[in-house]
Design a protein around this motif. Structure first.
Motif: not given
Ligand code: FAD
Length: 396
Positions: A60, A111, A121, A269, A351
């Protein structure tokens, strides 16, 4: 539309990724998103969307305009017959459970936590565990996207199928997604159980365990002989409130699948062909125990069904995932790089939302649709408005 000059650095959930966007903007409507994208592109600025900032990789991060879509939240409509829900992109996963259940519906899987935005996600292929259950991106059957020219375009398998392929898992590099059509199912309840079992015994019978339960995963703390096993299965039993601690819960799927993970960590991962899982895990165990005894966090092992999403970690192959965590106060690079060498030998795919050090050339060899993804991305965003340095660096 609110715009804030970038007074403070932006940082992700772990605090390990930071950036200084030229502006952080919170559009209140789809039209406002499109207008902000257009004005940024015309001014020669790059644009990134922000979900909940939970990615460990610098996905991001931007020095351009950061669009925070949290105001675009909620279920827009539901087609009960087709089992498709149209959901605004900024909706947090935790906002979805009861909203969908109000329509008698639920997500197929989710998740480990539910803090992510839906579009965040799906942009990284976020997954839960379950041998028959694919990642969230595989549930995306349509989307509305604000493209770099400021147009709002709907896509589905008939209209703009190339854009749909990107919108399912786009690394934020295609456009600003304002809504997603998700395949859902009838609402369901789960019973969860946890137990301790010697790690070698779990690895020896991992196939049977994954086959026997809708959800199965295990955690293992370095230095211990036993793994913490966790299984979840559908049940007709009524929810047992208040919900017990993790591992002994009966409740609606979203109540049971979501966990609380407040301890700050950073994570790598890898997704491997399912058959590689036990051997790879044993190598990682030996590596951590022999060379990195300071790792105090658990390793996690999950299953994910194969899918057809171009950049999904489970694209075309039944998959298991292994994750390695490190304390945010420590330098994760030595242990993660050493683990990555092992994951790579087992044809692992990283991942997208977690740390990795792979080059575009290496990634291209792992994804049959890699060139197609980039070709379509370039077609919809020829000037690279939606790229950041990290994604651009993956190209080659
Ligand atoms: C505590 C923790 C637990 C987790 N558990 C899991 C799990 O169980 N399984 C798993 O697979 N992953 C897991 N993750 C990883 C997490 O699910 C991913 O990194 C996910 O992408 C994060 O979602 P976010 O909304 O925070 O997106 P961000 O990290 O804010 O953004 C991720 C991506 O999405 C894009 N994006 C966001 N919104 C939009 C939009 N509206 N249009 C276009 N692009 C967009 C951003 O530009 C960026 O490229 C975990 C992470 C943490 C910190």
């Amino acid at each position: 539309m609110g715009a804030e000059p970038s007074m403070a650095e932006w940082s992700n959930w772990s605090g390990k990724q930071t950036a200084s966007p030229q502006a952080v903007v919170r559009p209140a409507s789809e039209e406002a998103v499109a207008a902000r994208v257009r004005s940024a592109a015309q001014a020669g600025s790059r644009v990134r969307c922000l979900g909940a900032g939970h990615s460990h990789s610098p996905l991001a991060a931007t020095e351009g305009v950061l669009l925070n879509l949290e105001a675009l939240a909620g279920v827009a409509s539901v087609d009960r017959e087709q089992r498709v829900a149209t959901i605004r992109a900024g909706t947090r996963i935790y906002q979805l459970g009861s909203a969908l259940r109000g329509h008698g519906l639920g997500l197929h899987n989710q998740g480990d936590i539910d803090r992510q935005a839906l579009a965040g996600a799906t942009a990284t292929g976020t997954h839960g565990t379950g041998r028959r259950l694919p990642c969230l991106s595989a549930s995306v059957v349509g989307a509305r996207v604000a493209l770099a020219d400021g147009s709002l375009v709907d896509c589905d398998p008939e209209r703009e199928p190339g854009l749909l392929a990107l919108a399912r898992l786009g690394l934020g590099a295609v456009g600003a997604i304002t809504r997603l059509d998700l395949s859902v199912r009838e609402a369901y309840r789960l019973r969860e159980r946890m137990w301790l079992e010697p790690l070698d015994a779990v690895l020896d019978r991992i196939d049977a365990l994954a086959a026997a339960h809708r959800h199965f995963e295990f955690f293992w703390y370095p230095g211990r002989s036993k793994a913490i096993c966790k299984a979840g299965d559908e049940t007709d039993a009524p929810p047992e409130y208040p919900l017990a601690d993790e591992g002994h819960r009966v409740g609606w799927s979203y109540e049971v699948l979501a966990n609380h993970r407040p301890e700050r960590h950073t994570e790598m991962e890898y997704a491997l062909p399912a058959g590689e899982g036990p051997a790879c895990f044993r190598e990682i165990r030996a590596l951590v125990e022999n060379r990195f005894p300071e790792v105090a966090w658990p390793l996690e092992y999950r299953s994910v069904a194969a899918d057809d999403v171009w950049l999904s970690m489970a694209q075309g192959r039944p998959t298991v995932t292994i994750s390695v965590h490190q304390d945010v106060a420590l330098d994760e690079a030595p242990v993660f790089r050493a683990c990555e060498e092992i994951f790579a030998r087992h044809a692992g795919r990283p991942h997208w939302g977690k740390l990795h050090y792979r080059s575009g050339k290496e990634l291209a060899a792992l994804y049959p649709r890699w060139d197609d993804w980039w070709r379509e991305r370039d077609r919809y965003d020829p000037d690279g408005v939606f790229l950041n340095d990290h994604v651009a660096s993956l190209r080659s």
